[in-house]
Design a protein around this motif. Structure first.
Motif, PDB file in Angstrom:
ATOM      1  N   VAL A   1       0.867  -1.185   0.000  1.00 24.88           N
ATOM      2  CA  VAL A   1       0.000   0.000   0.000  1.00 24.88           C
ATOM      3  C   VAL A   1       0.900   1.231   0.000  1.00 24.88           C
ATOM      4  O   VAL A   1       1.742   1.385   0.888  1.00 24.88           O
ATOM      5  CB  VAL A   1      -0.924   0.017   1.239  1.00 24.88           C
ATOM      6  N   ASN A   2       0.758   2.109  -1.008  1.00 25.69           N
ATOM      7  CA  ASN A   2       1.668   3.249  -1.119  1.00 25.69           C
ATOM      8  C   ASN A   2       1.417   4.295  -0.033  1.00 25.69           C
ATOM      9  O   ASN A   2       0.469   4.194   0.752  1.00 25.69           O
ATOM     10  CB  ASN A   2       1.589   3.881  -2.516  1.00 25.69           C
TER      11      ASN A   2
ATOM     12  N   PHE B   1       2.378  -1.499   4.629  1.00 18.73           N
ATOM     13  CA  PHE B   1       2.023  -0.086   4.485  1.00 18.73           C
ATOM     14  C   PHE B   1       3.283   0.784   4.410  1.00 18.73           C
ATOM     15  O   PHE B   1       4.249   0.571   5.146  1.00 18.73           O
ATOM     16  CB  PHE B   1       1.156   0.363   5.663  1.00 18.73           C
TER      17      PHE B   1
ATOM     18  N   VAL C   1       0.406   7.496   0.004  1.00 20.93           N
ATOM     19  CA  VAL C   1      -0.844   8.266   0.002  1.00 20.93           C
ATOM     20  C   VAL C   1      -2.005   7.397   0.484  1.00 20.93           C
ATOM     21  O   VAL C   1      -2.815   7.820   1.332  1.00 20.93           O
ATOM     22  CB  VAL C   1      -1.140   8.817  -1.405  1.00 20.93           C
ATOM     23  N   GLU C   2      -2.104   6.194  -0.042  1.00 20.23           N
ATOM     24  CA  GLU C   2      -3.175   5.285   0.365  1.00 20.23           C
ATOM     25  C   GLU C   2      -3.071   4.931   1.844  1.00 20.23           C
ATOM     26  O   GLU C   2      -4.084   4.855   2.553  1.00 20.23           O
ATOM     27  CB  GLU C   2      -3.127   4.019  -0.489  1.00 20.23           C
ATOM     28  N   SER C   3      -1.829   4.743   2.331  1.00 22.40           N
ATOM     29  CA  SER C   3      -1.628   4.421   3.740  1.00 22.40           C
ATOM     30  C   SER C   3      -2.052   5.574   4.634  1.00 22.40           C
ATOM     31  O   SER C   3      -2.684   5.376   5.686  1.00 22.40           O
ATOM     32  CB  SER C   3      -0.152   4.078   3.997  1.00 22.40           C
TER      33      SER C   3
ATOM     34  N   ILE D   1      -4.271   7.889   3.912  1.00 26.57           N
ATOM     35  CA  ILE D   1      -5.734   7.980   3.867  1.00 26.57           C
ATOM     36  C   ILE D   1      -6.365   6.937   4.780  1.00 26.57           C
ATOM     37  O   ILE D   1      -7.299   7.229   5.540  1.00 26.57           O
ATOM     38  CB  ILE D   1      -6.240   7.803   2.418  1.00 26.57           C
ATOM     39  N   LEU D   2      -5.843   5.729   4.745  1.00 36.11           N
ATOM     40  CA  LEU D   2      -6.372   4.672   5.604  1.00 36.11           C
ATOM     41  C   LEU D   2      -6.190   5.018   7.084  1.00 36.11           C
ATOM     42  O   LEU D   2      -7.084   4.787   7.900  1.00 36.11           O
ATOM     43  CB  LEU D   2      -5.683   3.348   5.289  1.00 36.11           C
TER      44      LEU D   2
END
Length: 402
Positions: free
Chosen positions: A6-7, A63, A9-11, A13-14
């Motif tokens: 999980v890149n 992550f 930005v995605e990490s 956001i999560l």
């Protein structure tokens, strides 16, 4: 095992979604709100359960969290900025006595953790994770030390242990604190010496100043960023110079030191006093996001083999705390109403965190009457001075155990 990356930005956001979910859940769950369970811990526990279930189904997530350490340093810099070393002399004799009691308490806390871990066949160093690192230190300190235990001592599940112990302490500290204080007041028929204190004075002890404007907020961000950068430079310098006795000091300590230095030098200036309100708010946000990111990486399945041992050690720590605050803290602080209130606060930050201590004291003072002295001394020790003392105690234990 199918590993899913999980890149950044995605990490992020999560982590933020997890924090938001935890805060909303806390707001709508009276039990969680009552005991001040942090939003990121609530969301993190749920996320950990989900990732564990997915792991059992053959999926493991990795992550990418490049800003996690920066947020941690911002939080500890904020702690340093929020306290002035000169305040050490304002609490008088009672402040010094309580600080000494708190230091003795964490020494015993770590000794119990190390001894119990050794008896149960665990690495003695893990005993420190079930001692003052997570109990007196809380989630932030536990997560910060976990990386050192992982990197220097090869403890793969250090973060999981830290979060589990800190959460346990937070809950138990909130459960036992107010009842212990109430027991001391009722048993000894104590009454507040401040029965004529006004409502305004009582409220001043409980509330932060009003919000600052955008300029104050920006200035606070710059101040925290400067502290973080200076702390990283100082930490790098120590490593380059290879100062042996400082090699084991984690980087967040330098942020704490730089923040305290700034606070002491500039605390009397008007802009600095205004900025402190925003600094406290921003550092609290930084801690929440940092914890969300740290908890996102928790791997619960690594804890299953140690669950029983952790429960045994933490139960011993809880019983010790009950005995200590009632027979040592209360008696040495004067065996009066203020002492009973501070004893309940000690149970709060000794097992959980300063907000837990304030929650405990609110429960007592809201019924029996105010204790301005307790509201000055307990937060000052629980939010700052105990962290410095805790560092020295932990470093001393590690030195003799290495």
């Amino acid at each position: 095992m199918n590993v899913i990356s999980v890149n950044a930005v995605e990490s992020a956001i999560l982590a933020l979604l997890m924090l938001l979910f935890g805060e909303v859940t806390k707001k709508h769950t009276p039990l969680l709100s009552k005991y001040h369970i942090p939003g990121p811990v609530i969301g993190g526990c749920i996320a950990a359960l989900i990732t564990t279930c997915l792991y059992r189904m053959g999926m493991e997530f990795e992550f990418e969290l490049p800003y996690k350490e920066t947020l941690m340093l911002m939080f500890f810099a904020g702690i340093g900025l929020s306290a002035n070393i000169k305040q050490l002399f304002q609490g008088g004799r009672l402040f010094v006595v309580f600080l000494g009691i708190a230091v003795v308490y964490i020494i015993f806390q770590d000794a119990i953790g190390v001894a119990a871990a050794s008896f149960l066949g665990l690495d003695p160093k893990l005993g420190l994770m079930t001692g003052s690192i997570t109990l007196s230190g809380g989630h932030g300190t536990g997560a910060a030390w976990a990386s050192m235990f992982h990197d220097h001592f090869g403890v793969d599940n250090a973060l999981e242990i830290a979060m589990a112990c800190a959460t346990f302490g937070l809950v138990i500290g909130g459960i036992i604190g107010a009842p212990l204080g109430t027991y001391l007041v009722e048993k000894n028929q104590l009454s507040t010496p401040n029965v004529h204190a006004t409502d305004v004075e009582h409220k001043k002890a409980h509330h932060m100043p009003s919000k600052g404007n955008v300029l104050h907020c920006i200035g606070s961000v710059v101040l925290l960023a400067c502290c973080v950068e200076l702390s990283q430079m100082l930490h790098s310098l120590v490593l380059v110079l290879d100062v042996h006795w400082l090699n084991m000091v984690p980087n967040f300590v330098y942020a704490l030191f730089v923040g305290a230095l700034f606070s002491t030098l500039f605390s009397e200036s008007k802009p600095a006093k205004i900025a402190m309100v925003e600094v406290a708010r921003l550092s609290s946000i930084a801690l929440s996001v940092f914890l969300s990111m740290a908890l996102l990486e928790i791997k619960l399945w690594q804890l299953f083999d140690m669950a029983l041992s952790l429960v045994v050690i933490l139960t011993i720590q809880t019983l010790f705390t009950i005995v200590f605050v009632t027979s040592v803290t209360y008696k040495l602080l004067g065996k009066n109403y203020d002492a009973a209130v501070m004893a309940s606060g000690h149970a709060g930050f000794g097992l959980g965190a300063t907000p837990t201590a304030m929650l405990n004291m609110n429960g007592i003072t809201g019924y029996y009457g105010p204790s301005p002295q307790a509201y000055f001394i307990v937060p000052l020790i629980g939010a700052f001075f105990i962290d410095l003392s805790n560092l020295i105690v932990i470093e001393t234990f590690l030195h003799f155990m290495s």
